[in-house]
Design a protein around this motif. Structure first.
Motif, PDB file in Angstrom:
ATOM      1  N   UNK A  41       0.701   3.419   7.461  1.00 53.21           N
ATOM      2  CA  UNK A  41      -0.228   2.408   7.782  1.00 53.21           C
ATOM      3  C   UNK A  41      -1.387   2.663   6.139  1.00 53.21           C
ATOM      4  N   UNK A  42      -1.430   3.922   5.697  1.00 52.48           N
ATOM      5  CA  UNK A  42      -2.412   4.280   4.897  1.00 52.48           C
ATOM      6  C   UNK A  42      -2.439   3.671   3.610  1.00 52.48           C
ATOM      7  N   UNK A  43      -0.824   4.009   2.929  1.00 52.07           N
ATOM      8  CA  UNK A  43      -0.535   3.758   1.934  1.00 52.07           C
ATOM      9  C   UNK A  43      -0.449   2.359   1.682  1.00 52.07           C
ATOM     10  N   UNK A  44      -0.291   1.217   2.790  1.00 56.96           N
ATOM     11  CA  UNK A  44      -0.157  -0.148   2.374  1.00 56.96           C
ATOM     12  C   UNK A  44      -1.647  -0.509   1.694  1.00 56.96           C
ATOM     13  N   UNK A  45      -2.223   0.062   2.467  1.00 61.53           N
ATOM     14  CA  UNK A  45      -3.835  -0.293   1.247  1.00 61.53           C
ATOM     15  C   UNK A  45      -4.527   0.604   0.082  1.00 61.53           C
ATOM     16  N   UNK A  46      -3.489   0.650   0.046  1.00 59.94           N
ATOM     17  CA  UNK A  46      -3.531   1.055  -1.486  1.00 59.94           C
ATOM     18  C   UNK A  46      -2.748   0.427  -2.380  1.00 59.94           C
TER      19      UNK A  46
END
Ligand code: SF4
Length: 119
Positions: free
Chosen positions: A79-84
């Protein structure tokens, strides 16, 4: 701290959570990326920890990052990586059409598919 949409959302993509989120921090990725499942994601830096979304999810796919079932732990980072990996223009917070509510049996079968067994 933030709430996390797990892989149990995959291909279910019910938008009940989107409809209640007061800060519109639940997103759908609208560009193709085979690295990510077809599911919704919570932007962890935008989530205000209000807890409104989890009980709304008919698939029981949303958990707090501090009490994540082991089988879904990887989804905290996802969930964090997709926004990176993607700029905001690659996402939408506009709800998709509401899907039919699953039966209890469908919810349990979906959770078991991902290895989640209630203790
Ligand atoms: Fe939105 Fe609240 Fe759920 Fe965070 S906990 S995603 S702010 S509804």
């Amino acid at each position: 701290m933030a709430w996390v949409i797990t892989r149990a959302c995959s291909d279910c993509v019910d938008v009940s959570c989107v409809l209640v989120c007061p800060v519109d921090c639940i997103y759908e990725l609208v560009v193709p990326d085979p690295k990510y499942r077809n599911q919704l994601f919570i932007a962890p830096d935008e989530c205000i920890d209000c807890a409104l979304c989890a009980p709304e999810c008919p698939w029981e796919a949303i958990y707090h990052d501090q009490s994540m079932p082991d089988v879904f732990l990887e989804d905290v980072a996802i969930n964090r990586q997709v926004f990176h990996d993607h700029p905001k223009r690659d996402f939408t917070t506009v709800p998709l059409p509401q899907t039919a509510l699953p039966t209890r049996e469908e919810v349990e079968a979906n959770l078991r598919k991902w290895g989640f067994e209630r203790s």
